[in-house]
Design a protein around this motif. Structure first.
Motif, PDB file in Angstrom:
ATOM      1  N   GLY A 182       0.798  -1.221   0.000  1.00 39.21           N
ATOM      2  CA  GLY A 182       0.000   0.000   0.000  1.00 39.21           C
ATOM      3  C   GLY A 182       0.824   1.261   0.000  1.00 39.21           C
ATOM      4  N   GLY A 183       2.145   1.088   0.069  1.00 40.55           N
ATOM      5  CA  GLY A 183       2.999   2.259   0.093  1.00 40.55           C
ATOM      6  C   GLY A 183       4.418   1.932  -0.325  1.00 40.55           C
ATOM      7  N   VAL A 184       5.149   2.955  -0.772  1.00 43.74           N
ATOM      8  CA  VAL A 184       6.556   2.820  -1.144  1.00 43.74           C
ATOM      9  C   VAL A 184       7.347   3.910  -0.437  1.00 43.74           C
ATOM     10  CG1 VAL A 184       6.172   1.692  -3.355  1.00 43.74           C
ATOM     11  CG2 VAL A 184       6.125   4.194  -3.244  1.00 43.74           C
ATOM     12  N   ASP A 185       8.590   3.562  -0.109  1.00 44.98           N
ATOM     13  CA  ASP A 185       9.451   4.449   0.666  1.00 44.98           C
ATOM     14  C   ASP A 185      10.806   4.506  -0.029  1.00 44.98           C
ATOM     15  OD1 ASP A 185      10.936   5.790   2.552  1.00 44.98           O
ATOM     16  OD2 ASP A 185      10.615   4.360   4.167  1.00 44.98           O
ATOM     17  N   ILE A 186      11.273   5.699  -0.326  1.00 48.37           N
ATOM     18  CA  ILE A 186      12.540   5.843  -1.052  1.00 48.37           C
ATOM     19  C   ILE A 186      13.434   6.857  -0.363  1.00 48.37           C
ATOM     20  CG2 ILE A 186      11.713   7.677  -2.594  1.00 48.37           C
ATOM     21  CD1 ILE A 186      13.313   6.279  -4.850  1.00 48.37           C
TER      22      ILE A 186
END
Length: 217
Positions: A182-186
């Motif tokens: 449900g989410g991406v983190d970069i």
């Protein structure tokens, strides 16, 4: 559902503004001196005041109560990201003491690394799956490494979860497709050098991440 996009390791007004204007849902600030993305309490306070709508995330690594208290006072975050080897009991204590939601990072290399997931899921509000750092690494994240996303295929997790580790504008769609996160983190994936965020890379990544929402509809 809309994808939650988090830009982590922000440390300057210019790059934070780029993330906010481009529509980042979460912005992360690192309180861990070995990291090139570490921010002082004074800088965190100034940057925190710049954020109006996005969720502020305070990242720490095996921090003691004093560091947590100081970072919370400076940044006024909505959620704490614990990126070390914090135990389930320690997380429970942190939540009770500080009254903030917790996102726990779990380092993944093999299926065996998911064994601790049920315990953390019982006390956390969100899970972040990140690539496991090499044994000689001086920090647990922000290393630009990718893990095998297929390890998360069919994951039955009631909590919201995000994926991180080696993401960029070219592979974010595949990461979301495989993991159904449900989410991406970069962090390092939008940097021109360690700790140096690139506004254009931030904008391009958020645009690519948003495009995955269209593919899912």
């Amino acid at each position: 559902m809309p994808l939650t996009v988090k830009i982590c390791g922000l440390s300057t007004p210019e790059t934070l503004d780029a993330a906010l204007v481009a529509g980042a849902d979460m912005v992360g600030f690192v309180f861990f001196p070995p990291s090139p993305r570490h921010v002082s309490l004074d800088v965190a306070e100034k940057l925190g005041r710049q954020v109006k709508k996005a969720v502020k995330v305070a990242l720490s690594v095996d921090a003691d109560d004093a560091l947590l208290a100081n970072s919370i006072e400076a940044l006024r975050p909505q959620i704490l990201q614990l990126h070390g080897k914090e135990s389930v009991a320690r997380i429970r204590d942190i939540k009770q003491k500080f009254g903030l939601p917790v996102m726990k990072a779990i380092a993944v290399e093999t299926a065996a690394d998911l064994a601790a997931l049920p315990g953390y899921a019982a006390v956390c509000d969100r899970i972040l799956f990140d690539a496991k750092a090499p044994k000689d690494a001086t920090r647990p994240g922000g290393l630009g490494a990718v893990f095998d996303w297929h390890l998360l295929e069919g994951l039955d997790l009631k909590l919201p979860f995000m994926v991180s580790g080696g993401l960029n504008e070219e592979n974010v769609a595949e990461a979301v497709r495989i993991t159904r996160a449900g989410g991406v983190d970069i962090s390092s994936g939008v940097e021109s050098a360690p700790g140096i965020k690139d506004p254009d890379m931030i904008r391009n990544f958020i645009r690519a991440a948003r495009a995955t929402e269209e593919l899912a509809t």
